[in-house]
Design an enzyme around this catalytic site. Structure first.
Site, PDB file in Angstrom:
ATOM      1  N   ASP A 127       0.790  -1.238   0.000  1.00 51.86           N
ATOM      2  CA  ASP A 127       0.000   0.000   0.000  1.00 51.86           C
ATOM      3  C   ASP A 127       0.820   1.285   0.000  1.00 51.86           C
ATOM      4  OD1 ASP A 127      -1.835  -1.962   0.335  1.00 51.86           O
ATOM      5  OD2 ASP A 127      -2.700  -1.208   2.170  1.00 51.86           O
ATOM      6  N   LYS A 128       1.698   1.460   0.985  1.00 58.31           N
ATOM      7  CA  LYS A 128       2.362   2.752   1.157  1.00 58.31           C
ATOM      8  C   LYS A 128       3.503   2.947   0.174  1.00 58.31           C
ATOM      9  CE  LYS A 128      -0.582   2.893   4.302  1.00 58.31           C
ATOM     10  NZ  LYS A 128      -0.990   1.491   4.078  1.00 58.31           N
ATOM     11  N   CYS A 198      -2.596  -7.670  -2.185  1.00 54.93           N
ATOM     12  CA  CYS A 198      -3.904  -8.195  -1.794  1.00 54.93           C
ATOM     13  C   CYS A 198      -4.923  -8.053  -2.918  1.00 54.93           C
ATOM     14  CB  CYS A 198      -4.384  -7.486  -0.534  1.00 54.93           C
ATOM     15  SG  CYS A 198      -3.298  -7.763   0.875  1.00 54.93           S
ATOM     16  N   SER A 474      -8.230  -0.380   6.485  1.00 56.56           N
ATOM     17  CA  SER A 474      -7.699  -1.099   5.339  1.00 56.56           C
ATOM     18  C   SER A 474      -8.660  -0.947   4.166  1.00 56.56           C
ATOM     19  CB  SER A 474      -7.558  -2.583   5.687  1.00 56.56           C
ATOM     20  OG  SER A 474      -7.408  -3.358   4.524  1.00 56.56           O
TER      21      SER A 474
END
Length: 561
Positions: A127-128, A198, A474
């Site tokens: 994500d980041k 994911c 999330s």
């Protein structure tokens, strides 16, 4: 944005008799005079051996470097940090996740400035790493682009596709006595079958598509799954593309504009994407000096229909989106509906409209709807304000219809306590779970609450309980959840005044998050409030807590806010 380098600045590093020591250092590791006569292209890799999201990036970086060499450049790979949200979730380690975004951006900036690279390709996965890499590219303003590593394939469990979201929710099922330990272990073994991020429209896939619509990745590259053979081709093409950008002096300052940022927001709204996009797109805008605020997300989302039927709110996986024709199909839908700024430039040197018009839709696909057959007339992001969140908070409405909820507060001062309450059956239908002191400063690091939200769903409370926090969610979170509540509790925001039993109301249509207290009552309660002692007194966590802005301003550091 600070621009201090110019085209082929590596010549300053390498040319002339006085630069012989530098050349000698490069030759020690195999570079030749021919290599050093070419543009130096940094390949910023976020590979780390702790998660599937980035595990395969060494393979892709090799292909990127092949593309750079084939197009006449000399690639130089370097690595930066990464933190796995999925691994760290629900622990103290999760506080490192958002902080890593700043460290990623800072480290790429430092290596690139320190070695006078002429251009950069950044590889991202978790994500980041996506916003972190693009924030750095924006700062540097060199010919550059980002390649996303791609989604994981779905796992198979009891005849259905599953993702890591199913495992988190299964923990709630197990705690509620609805699943055996053996079944939980079986699901754990099957949910993540290999490398890749994911598999739903969670934060990684949300931000990857947003970067395509922003123009900083080429349209269609993000949709290709991590282990698909075409991903290697996308990596090679990316390497070639940075050399073409260098030739044409195409930089982020020509790509990232107010219009392209609105395109990125539209992609999030139309795909039912993660609330984390609010933080990250504001942060990227700040790097470019472009005004963008939390209300702009509500404005764009309100005019953008929800078109992609993707998890967590919908039915399908990111791999299904790829099979349907990829992100280009979504872009073509929005473009044809007049919902994109089609003239916005992309890393290909062509406009977003030109790239979207190349979309090849799979006949009979059901993942991306038409505008006439939209899943919802408006997008998945809503901004609420009110006496509990004067600066605003973010709610994702994709996938559920509950627009109004009032109930008694169950207040917790940290995530772990709320999770224990869910496991012990202390949360009841109608409650509003409040998790505070988890904001950018208070955490520090603004943890995601997937463990809690998934446990609520697994316990059968997903449709009857609401949750609010000054932390984050999330991208796999679904249900009536308000995150990024600002000002946060640690700086004396109204959320700090709440007590068990206060009646909290979520009014999504009215865009309000409120408590049945007057301003005077909130003020009276806050008279006895004291700021908590910082959790960390030294190191990166302490530095971040001192420097970070409000979530409503992107939770950024390094700006005079």
């Amino acid at each position: 944005m600070t621009t201090v380098q110019h085209k082929n600045t590596s010549r300053t590093l390498l040319e002339g008799p006085d630069r012989a020591p530098t050349r000698a250092m490069f030759k020690a590791i195999g570079f030749t005079d021919d290599d050093l006569s070419k543009p130096l292209i940094g390949v910023a890799n976020t590979w780390i051996e702790v998660m599937p999201c980035t595990f395969h990036l060494r393979r892709l970086s090799a292909k990127v470097k092949e593309g750079i060499r084939a197009a006449g450049g000399t690639p130089i790979e370097f690595n930066t940090v990464s933190v796995s949200d999925g691994v760290a979730m629900g622990t103290e380690g999760m506080k490192a996740s958002l902080i890593s975004r700043e460290v990623i951006a800072d480290s790429i900036e430092l290596v690139t400035r320190g070695h006078l690279f002429d251009g950069v390709v950044a590889l991202s996965g978790c994500d980041k790493t996506i916003p972190g890499t693009v924030m750095a590219l924006a700062r540097l303003d060199l010919p550059s682009l980002m390649l996303y590593g791609g989604t994981i394939m779905p796992g198979r469990f009891e005849g259905r596709d599953v993702t890591i979201q199913d495992v988190f929710e299964a923990v709630g099922n197990y705690s509620a006595g609805k699943m055996s330990l053996e079944k939980l272990h079986e699901l754990e073994d099957k949910a993540c079958p290999g490398p890749g991020a994911c598999g739903g429209q969670f934060t990684a896939n949300t931000m990857a598509i947003a970067m395509e619509f922003l123009g900083m990745s080429y349209l269609g590259s993000a949709s290709v799954p991590a282990m698909d053979p075409f991903k290697d081709q996308a990596a090679f093409k990316t390497g070639q593309m940075v050399m073409e950008m260098l030739k044409n002096d195409l930089r982020p300052s020509k790509i990232i504009t107010r219009q392209s940022l609105e395109n990125a927001i539209a992609s999030v709204a139309a795909s039912g994407g993660s609330t984390n996009a609010v933080l990250h797109l504001i942060a990227i805008a700040r790097e470019m000096g472009i005004p963008l605020n939390i209300d702009d997300f509500d404005t764009v989302s309100n005019r953008t229909p929800l078109l992609a039927d993707l998890k967590p709110g919908g039915k399908y996986m990111a791999t299904d989106m790829y099979t349907a024709g990829g992100s280009a199909v979504l872009a073509k839908r929005l473009l044809d509906g007049g919902l994109l700024h089609g003239a916005s430039m992309t890393v290909t040197g062509k406009s977003l409209a030109e790239e979207a018009n190349k979309a090849v839709e799979t006949k009979g696909q059901v993942v991306v709807h038409t505008i006439k057959d939209a899943i919802k007339p408006t997008g998945g992001l809503v901004i609420l304000k009110g006496n509990l969140s004067p600066e605003g908070c973010v709610v994702k409405v994709a996938g559920h219809e509950r627009m109004l909820h009032s109930g008694p507060a169950k207040v917790f001062d940290r995530e772990e306590d709320s999770f224990e309450a869910v496991k012990k059956g202390q949360i009841k239908a109608g409650d509003v779970v409040v998790i505070r002191y988890e904001g950018p400063k208070g955490g520090p690091g603004m943890r995601e609450m997937l463990g809690v939200t998934a446990a609520l769903v697994g316990a059968g409370l997903g449709d009857s309980v609401a949750l609010m926090t000054d932390g984050r969610f999330s991208g796999a979170t679904h249900g009536l959840m308000a995150g990024h509540v600002a000002p946060e509790a640690a700086v004396g925001g109204p959320i700090a005044a709440l007590k068990d039993g206060d009646i909290i109301t979520f009014d999504v249509k009215g865009r309000k998050l409120s408590v049945n207290l007057t301003d005077a009552q909130i003020k009276e309660r806050m008279k006895s409030w004291k700021a908590p002692a910082p959790h960390y007194k030294t190191g990166v966590m302490a530095k971040y807590a001192k420097l970070v802005s409000s979530a409503s301003q992107g939770a950024v550091t390094g700006f005079d806010l």
